[in-house]
Design a protein around this motif. Structure first.
Motif, PDB file in Angstrom:
ATOM      1  N   THR A  18      49.420 -22.802  23.221  1.00  0.00           N
ATOM      2  CA  THR A  18      48.914 -21.464  23.514  1.00  0.00           C
ATOM      3  C   THR A  18      50.042 -20.517  23.877  1.00  0.00           C
ATOM      4  OG1 THR A  18      46.836 -22.421  24.293  1.00  0.00           O
ATOM      5  CG2 THR A  18      47.295 -20.157  24.926  1.00  0.00           C
ATOM      6  N   VAL A  19      50.954 -20.953  24.725  1.00  0.00           N
ATOM      7  CA  VAL A  19      52.084 -20.116  25.130  1.00  0.00           C
ATOM      8  C   VAL A  19      52.950 -19.780  23.918  1.00  0.00           C
ATOM      9  CG1 VAL A  19      54.235 -20.084  26.465  1.00  0.00           C
ATOM     10  CG2 VAL A  19      52.118 -20.869  27.526  1.00  0.00           C
ATOM     11  N   THR A  20      53.230 -20.758  23.075  1.00  0.00           N
ATOM     12  CA  THR A  20      54.040 -20.527  21.884  1.00  0.00           C
ATOM     13  C   THR A  20      53.351 -19.574  20.921  1.00  0.00           C
ATOM     14  OG1 THR A  20      55.048 -22.705  22.097  1.00  0.00           O
ATOM     15  CG2 THR A  20      55.202 -21.656  19.952  1.00  0.00           C
ATOM     16  N   ALA A  21      52.057 -19.765  20.718  1.00  0.00           N
ATOM     17  CA  ALA A  21      51.313 -18.908  19.799  1.00  0.00           C
ATOM     18  C   ALA A  21      51.268 -17.465  20.287  1.00  0.00           C
ATOM     19  CB  ALA A  21      49.897 -19.446  19.607  1.00  0.00           C
ATOM     20  N   GLY A  27      55.651 -11.291  19.251  1.00  0.00           N
ATOM     21  CA  GLY A  27      56.883 -10.862  18.586  1.00  0.00           C
ATOM     22  C   GLY A  27      56.627 -10.230  17.238  1.00  0.00           C
ATOM     23  N   ILE A  28      55.705 -10.806  16.488  1.00  0.00           N
ATOM     24  CA  ILE A  28      55.349 -10.236  15.181  1.00  0.00           C
ATOM     25  C   ILE A  28      54.682  -8.880  15.369  1.00  0.00           C
ATOM     26  CG2 ILE A  28      53.890 -10.553  13.149  1.00  0.00           C
ATOM     27  CD1 ILE A  28      54.428 -13.612  13.493  1.00  0.00           C
ATOM     28  N   ALA A  29      53.786  -8.784  16.337  1.00  0.00           N
ATOM     29  CA  ALA A  29      53.127  -7.509  16.616  1.00  0.00           C
ATOM     30  C   ALA A  29      54.137  -6.463  17.076  1.00  0.00           C
ATOM     31  CB  ALA A  29      52.033  -7.699  17.661  1.00  0.00           C
ATOM     32  N   ALA A  30      55.111  -6.861  17.886  1.00  0.00           N
ATOM     33  CA  ALA A  30      56.147  -5.929  18.338  1.00  0.00           C
ATOM     34  C   ALA A  30      56.967  -5.419  17.157  1.00  0.00           C
ATOM     35  CB  ALA A  30      57.049  -6.610  19.367  1.00  0.00           C
ATOM     36  N   GLU A  58      52.245  -9.842  27.423  1.00  0.00           N
ATOM     37  CA  GLU A  58      51.802 -11.192  27.066  1.00  0.00           C
ATOM     38  C   GLU A  58      51.346 -12.001  28.276  1.00  0.00           C
ATOM     39  OE1 GLU A  58      55.162 -12.748  25.004  1.00  0.00           O
ATOM     40  OE2 GLU A  58      54.671 -11.674  23.172  1.00  0.00           O
ATOM     41  N   LEU A  59      51.904 -11.738  29.432  1.00  0.00           N
ATOM     42  CA  LEU A  59      51.536 -12.520  30.619  1.00  0.00           C
ATOM     43  C   LEU A  59      50.063 -12.336  30.994  1.00  0.00           C
ATOM     44  CD1 LEU A  59      54.793 -12.140  32.711  1.00  0.00           C
ATOM     45  CD2 LEU A  59      54.071 -14.058  31.291  1.00  0.00           C
ATOM     46  N   PRO A  60      49.516 -11.104  31.030  1.00  0.00           N
ATOM     47  CA  PRO A  60      48.076 -10.984  31.296  1.00  0.00           C
ATOM     48  C   PRO A  60      47.211 -11.589  30.182  1.00  0.00           C
ATOM     49  CG  PRO A  60      49.158  -8.873  31.631  1.00  0.00           C
ATOM     50  CD  PRO A  60      50.178  -9.801  31.059  1.00  0.00           C
ATOM     51  N   ILE A  61      47.706 -11.528  28.958  1.00  0.00           N
ATOM     52  CA  ILE A  61      46.959 -12.144  27.849  1.00  0.00           C
ATOM     53  C   ILE A  61      46.887 -13.654  28.056  1.00  0.00           C
ATOM     54  CG2 ILE A  61      47.029 -12.647  25.375  1.00  0.00           C
ATOM     55  CD1 ILE A  61      48.202  -9.800  25.009  1.00  0.00           C
ATOM     56  N   MET A  62      47.996 -14.251  28.453  1.00  0.00           N
ATOM     57  CA  MET A  62      48.004 -15.697  28.710  1.00  0.00           C
ATOM     58  C   MET A  62      47.095 -16.041  29.875  1.00  0.00           C
ATOM     59  SD  MET A  62      51.926 -16.815  28.188  1.00  0.00           S
ATOM     60  CE  MET A  62      52.890 -16.113  26.876  1.00  0.00           C
ATOM     61  N   LEU A  78      61.864 -17.424  30.308  1.00  0.00           N
ATOM     62  CA  LEU A  78      62.914 -17.256  29.300  1.00  0.00           C
ATOM     63  C   LEU A  78      62.440 -17.708  27.928  1.00  0.00           C
ATOM     64  CD1 LEU A  78      66.085 -18.354  31.291  1.00  0.00           C
ATOM     65  CD2 LEU A  78      65.487 -16.047  30.531  1.00  0.00           C
ATOM     66  N   TYR A  79      61.649 -18.764  27.884  1.00  0.00           N
ATOM     67  CA  TYR A  79      61.107 -19.251  26.618  1.00  0.00           C
ATOM     68  C   TYR A  79      60.213 -18.194  25.979  1.00  0.00           C
ATOM     69  CZ  TYR A  79      58.415 -21.988  23.282  1.00  0.00           C
ATOM     70  OH  TYR A  79      57.809 -22.445  22.141  1.00  0.00           O
ATOM     71  N   VAL A  80      59.326 -17.602  26.768  1.00  0.00           N
ATOM     72  CA  VAL A  80      58.427 -16.573  26.240  1.00  0.00           C
ATOM     73  C   VAL A  80      59.236 -15.378  25.739  1.00  0.00           C
ATOM     74  CG1 VAL A  80      56.644 -14.899  26.887  1.00  0.00           C
ATOM     75  CG2 VAL A  80      56.437 -17.276  27.608  1.00  0.00           C
ATOM     76  N   ALA A  81      60.221 -14.948  26.516  1.00  0.00           N
ATOM     77  CA  ALA A  81      61.049 -13.806  26.111  1.00  0.00           C
ATOM     78  C   ALA A  81      61.844 -14.133  24.845  1.00  0.00           C
ATOM     79  CB  ALA A  81      61.987 -13.417  27.244  1.00  0.00           C
TER      80      ALA A  81
END
Length: 102
Positions: A18-21, A27-30, A58-62, A78-81
């Protein structure tokens, strides 16, 4: 005992996927937003601001998807960023190279 381990492993796997997706799709949306806002002008720093905004959003979405972001370590943030930036960079590069405009 064995079912608890399987359940914990499954929950951990689902959390990771979920976090990776979310980070990848963010990133694609950005990149798409960067292409819409900036067009083919990749010289503007606004593109980086768009990526930072998506990382923050992304944090509130997660959280809405049931991920406890309060338990995130520095490594997780850092992974999410990194994932968001990487997918943004690759996608926007492809859009700029092909001259795609919206």
């Amino acid at each position: 005992m064995a079912t608890e381990q399987v359940s914990e492993r499954r929950a951990s796997h689902i959390r990771g996927v979920t976090v990776t997706a979310v980070a990848s799709l963010g990133g694609i949306a950005a990149a798409l937003v960067s292409a819409m806002v900036l067009g083919t002008a990749a010289k503007d720093q606004l593109g980086l601001a768009i990526v930072v905004a998506f990382v923050v959003l992304e944090l509130p979405i997660m959280q809405g998807l049931g991920i406890d972001v309060g338990d995130f370590s520095t490594k997780d943030h850092l992974y999410v960023a990194f994932m968001t930036f990487s997918l943004w960079f690759v996608t926007w590069t492809i859009l700029l190279t092909n001259g795609v405009t919206f």
